[in-house]
Design a protein around this motif. Structure first.
Motif: not given
Length: 263
Positions: A48, A51, A56-57, A84
């Motif tokens: 988290q 992000i 970006k996952l 990521t």
């Protein structure tokens, strides 16, 4: 220091940012060693944070999917971690030594997902039916722990020693390749030093993919369409010191090369 989940998460991200190694946190907080659920919570908290800072996952990776590597590292089960876009190493670019502590590289069979895959109860056959593309690749692993010494809880919290990864340019449909017998030769500085087959990954990389889907289901998560999945190291990992060249040569998936870069 009195550790808790938040302080462990912060420390591991700080080690990564500062390119700083440390002893396993379980040395100071023994409860973390076998606290798998808590370690995954730390991993998710740091995802988290990634992000929130703009990453970006894009997929998941599996760690320690071969029994030989489990025994070598003193860990008795595979585990799942996050990928990521900041972890992508474009093919031909040198290993980014300046942001890694002690990078090692291992060959991987890579899936790009066609469909969403959600457990529990996913079989290898169901998992493979959700795959769109199969490729060869390699992962640059980089533990935040000195000498890659860790317990299961330590390494899960550390996002399974994530560093970077590259994917080759040869794409094959899953129905057109027998992954259990797909061969791999490892070349280091022009010399073949290792070999194996896809069967080293849980007997078949599809089993690793199913394991990932079923493991994520315990946390209410799934593998999404379009995601990249690194199924786990097929052979041992090799140190990517400056000046080192490493090549992974697959039977049907082409070759992927890494260069250790300069001092």
């Amino acid at each position: 220091m009195a550790w808790d989940y938040d302080s462990v998460a912060a420390e591991l991200l700080a080690c990564e940012a500062e390119v700083r190694e440390r002893e396993p946190i379980s040395d100071e907080w023994p409860e973390l060693a076998n606290d798998i659920a808590g370690a995954y919570g730390i991993q998710d908290a740091n995802l988290q944070k990634r992000i929130e800072r703009g990453e970006k996952l894009i997929g998941v990776k599996l760690g320690l999917t071969s029994r030989a590597k489990q025994q070598r590292m003193g860990v008795d089960t595979p585990f799942v971690a996050w990928l990521t876009d900041q972890m992508i190493l474009p093919v031909g670019d040198p290993v980014p030594q300046a942001r890694l502590i002690h990078p090692r590289i291992e060959p991987e069979i890579v899936f790009v997902m066609k469909d969403r895959l959600e457990g529990p109860g996913v079989t290898a056959a169901q998992a493979m039916a959700a795959v769109g593309q199969v490729l060869g690749g390699g992962e640059v692993i980089d533990s935040r722990y000195r000498n890659f010494r860790f317990t299961a809880g330590d390494v899960i919290a550390d996002n399974a020693s994530s560093g970077a990864f590259s994917i080759g340019g040869v794409s094959v449909k899953p129905e057109d390749i027998e992954l259990g017998t797909e061969g791999i030769l490892v070349e280091v500085n022009g010399e073949i030093v290792d070999s194996s087959t896809g069967a080293a990954v849980q007997g078949h990389p599809g089993e690793a993919l199913a394991l990932a889907a079923n493991d994520l289901a315990k946390r209410g998560l799934a593998i999404e369409a379009g995601w990249i999945v690194l199924t786990g190291g097929i052979t041992d990992a090799y140190f990517a010191t400056p000046g080192t060249s490493i090549g992974f040569h697959f039977t049907n998936l082409g070759s992927v090369y890494f260069y250790g870069g300069d001092e």
